[in-house]
Motif scaffolding. Sequence first.
Motif, PDB file in Angstrom:
ATOM      1  N   UNK A   1      19.499  53.341  21.292  1.00 30.93           N
ATOM      2  CA  UNK A   1      19.943  54.194  22.402  1.00 30.93           C
ATOM      3  C   UNK A   1      20.161  53.359  23.653  1.00 30.93           C
ATOM      4  N   UNK A   2      21.026  53.844  24.527  1.00 30.93           N
ATOM      5  CA  UNK A   2      21.265  53.164  25.793  1.00 30.93           C
ATOM      6  C   UNK A   2      20.052  53.345  26.708  1.00 30.93           C
ATOM      7  N   UNK A   3      19.712  52.292  27.430  1.00 27.32           N
ATOM      8  CA  UNK A   3      18.572  52.316  28.342  1.00 27.32           C
ATOM      9  C   UNK A   3      18.934  51.616  29.644  1.00 27.32           C
ATOM     10  N   UNK A   4      18.099  51.843  30.660  1.00 24.82           N
ATOM     11  CA  UNK A   4      18.304  51.171  31.941  1.00 24.82           C
ATOM     12  C   UNK A   4      16.969  50.720  32.514  1.00 24.82           C
ATOM     13  N   UNK A   5      17.075  49.852  33.509  1.00 22.79           N
ATOM     14  CA  UNK A   5      15.908  49.311  34.217  1.00 22.79           C
ATOM     15  C   UNK A   5      16.261  49.290  35.691  1.00 22.79           C
ATOM     16  N   UNK A   6      15.300  49.702  36.527  1.00 14.71           N
ATOM     17  CA  UNK A   6      15.537  49.619  37.974  1.00 14.71           C
ATOM     18  C   UNK A   6      14.231  49.250  38.666  1.00 14.71           C
ATOM     19  N   UNK A   7      14.219  48.054  39.234  1.00 15.95           N
ATOM     20  CA  UNK A   7      13.092  47.581  40.038  1.00 15.95           C
ATOM     21  C   UNK A   7      11.732  47.825  39.389  1.00 15.95           C
ATOM     22  N   UNK A   8      11.610  47.376  38.135  1.00 15.50           N
ATOM     23  CA  UNK A   8      10.310  47.402  37.473  1.00 15.50           C
ATOM     24  C   UNK A   8      10.057  48.576  36.565  1.00 15.50           C
ATOM     25  N   UNK A   9      10.989  49.512  36.490  1.00 19.25           N
ATOM     26  CA  UNK A   9      10.773  50.720  35.701  1.00 19.25           C
ATOM     27  C   UNK A   9      11.901  50.915  34.697  1.00 19.25           C
ATOM     28  N   UNK A  10      11.543  51.153  33.431  1.00 18.53           N
ATOM     29  CA  UNK A  10      12.531  51.485  32.413  1.00 18.53           C
ATOM     30  C   UNK A  10      12.835  52.976  32.503  1.00 18.53           C
ATOM     31  N   UNK A  11      14.127  53.289  32.537  1.00 17.46           N
ATOM     32  CA  UNK A  11      14.539  54.674  32.767  1.00 17.46           C
ATOM     33  C   UNK A  11      15.675  55.065  31.812  1.00 17.46           C
ATOM     34  N   UNK A  12      15.977  56.352  31.787  1.00 14.81           N
ATOM     35  CA  UNK A  12      17.118  56.830  31.018  1.00 14.81           C
ATOM     36  C   UNK A  12      18.413  56.368  31.657  1.00 14.81           C
ATOM     37  N   UNK A  13      19.440  56.159  30.829  1.00 14.69           N
ATOM     38  CA  UNK A  13      20.695  55.602  31.317  1.00 14.69           C
ATOM     39  C   UNK A  13      21.367  56.491  32.361  1.00 14.69           C
ATOM     40  N   UNK A  14      21.124  57.794  32.314  1.00 14.08           N
ATOM     41  CA  UNK A  14      21.784  58.726  33.242  1.00 14.08           C
ATOM     42  C   UNK A  14      20.879  59.166  34.383  1.00 14.08           C
ATOM     43  N   UNK A  15      19.693  58.585  34.473  1.00  8.42           N
ATOM     44  CA  UNK A  15      18.768  58.984  35.529  1.00  8.42           C
ATOM     45  C   UNK A  15      19.234  58.447  36.881  1.00  8.42           C
ATOM     46  N   UNK A  16      19.381  59.318  37.898  1.00  5.06           N
ATOM     47  CA  UNK A  16      19.837  58.838  39.217  1.00  5.06           C
ATOM     48  C   UNK A  16      18.718  58.072  39.929  1.00  5.06           C
ATOM     49  N   UNK A  17      19.014  56.838  40.355  1.00  5.97           N
ATOM     50  CA  UNK A  17      17.963  56.024  40.966  1.00  5.97           C
ATOM     51  C   UNK A  17      18.411  55.253  42.210  1.00  5.97           C
TER      52      UNK A  17
END
Length: 277
Positions: free
Chosen positions: A1-17
């Motif tokens: 599955x597609x995944x994302x990372x933002x400043x130390x946190x793994x998140x869902x690809x569509x999560x607004x951050x």
Amino acid sequence: MALAYFNGKIIGIDEPVIPIDERGHQFGDGVYEVIRFYQGKPFMMKEHLERLYKSAKAIKLEIGKEQEELETIMLQLVEKSGLADADLYMQATRGIAPRNHLFPTCPASISITVKPARELSQDVRTQGVKVALLPDERWQNCYIKSLNLLPNILAKQEAFEQGCFEAVLVREGIITEGSSTNVFIVKEGRVQTAPLSNHILAGITRMAVKEVAEELKVPFIEKSFTPEELFQADEVFLTSTTSEVLAVTNADDCQIGDGRPGSLTMQLHKGFRQKTR
């Protein structure tokens, strides 16, 4: 599955951050890399990360993480995604701070996405692609892999509207590169591409193709060439992380060679794919 990372946190690809005051969002104040994973293994990650840190240094950006730490984060994210063949996009910006042109005193902001690798269709591989030659209207420091890609986007869109796969850019009568690719010509069994300069990006796939050419005992010449030389070439091809080695069979409605992907181009792509294994 597609995944994302933002400043130390793994998140869902569509999560607004991304906050409104993120400098990548406000100014394009950052740098990026795209790394291809084949069967769960990164291809030339060391070279990609070296280029990332070189770009960051050129814009006076402190990424805030050592190269090894960033590599570990990327490998863990791809492993967690479960994707074997993946495209990893990573960008570092100057951080989150109230909008001001001067550099803020805040940590860099790092974001990463991992998505299934984009594969070109077999028809594109076997038929080759059409390109349009357009003026190179970018800035003077194209060796920096910067987030500021508006001129590239406009050129790519213009090429698309002309029914082309890519825009090949021309500066002062010389071909520099594509909007998102390096450009090569083949003449009498010799591969030629523009020499490294501030006007082109030092492509990682370009580097791999040079190695393949040397292994095949094919002359590899780093020398500028004109649109006329491109039109008269025996073969033309593009390279990039996502396109790999891709034949050009038509440029500005002018047929290249016999209008089919050339044998040397196909050999180079085969050799490149062997390297990815």
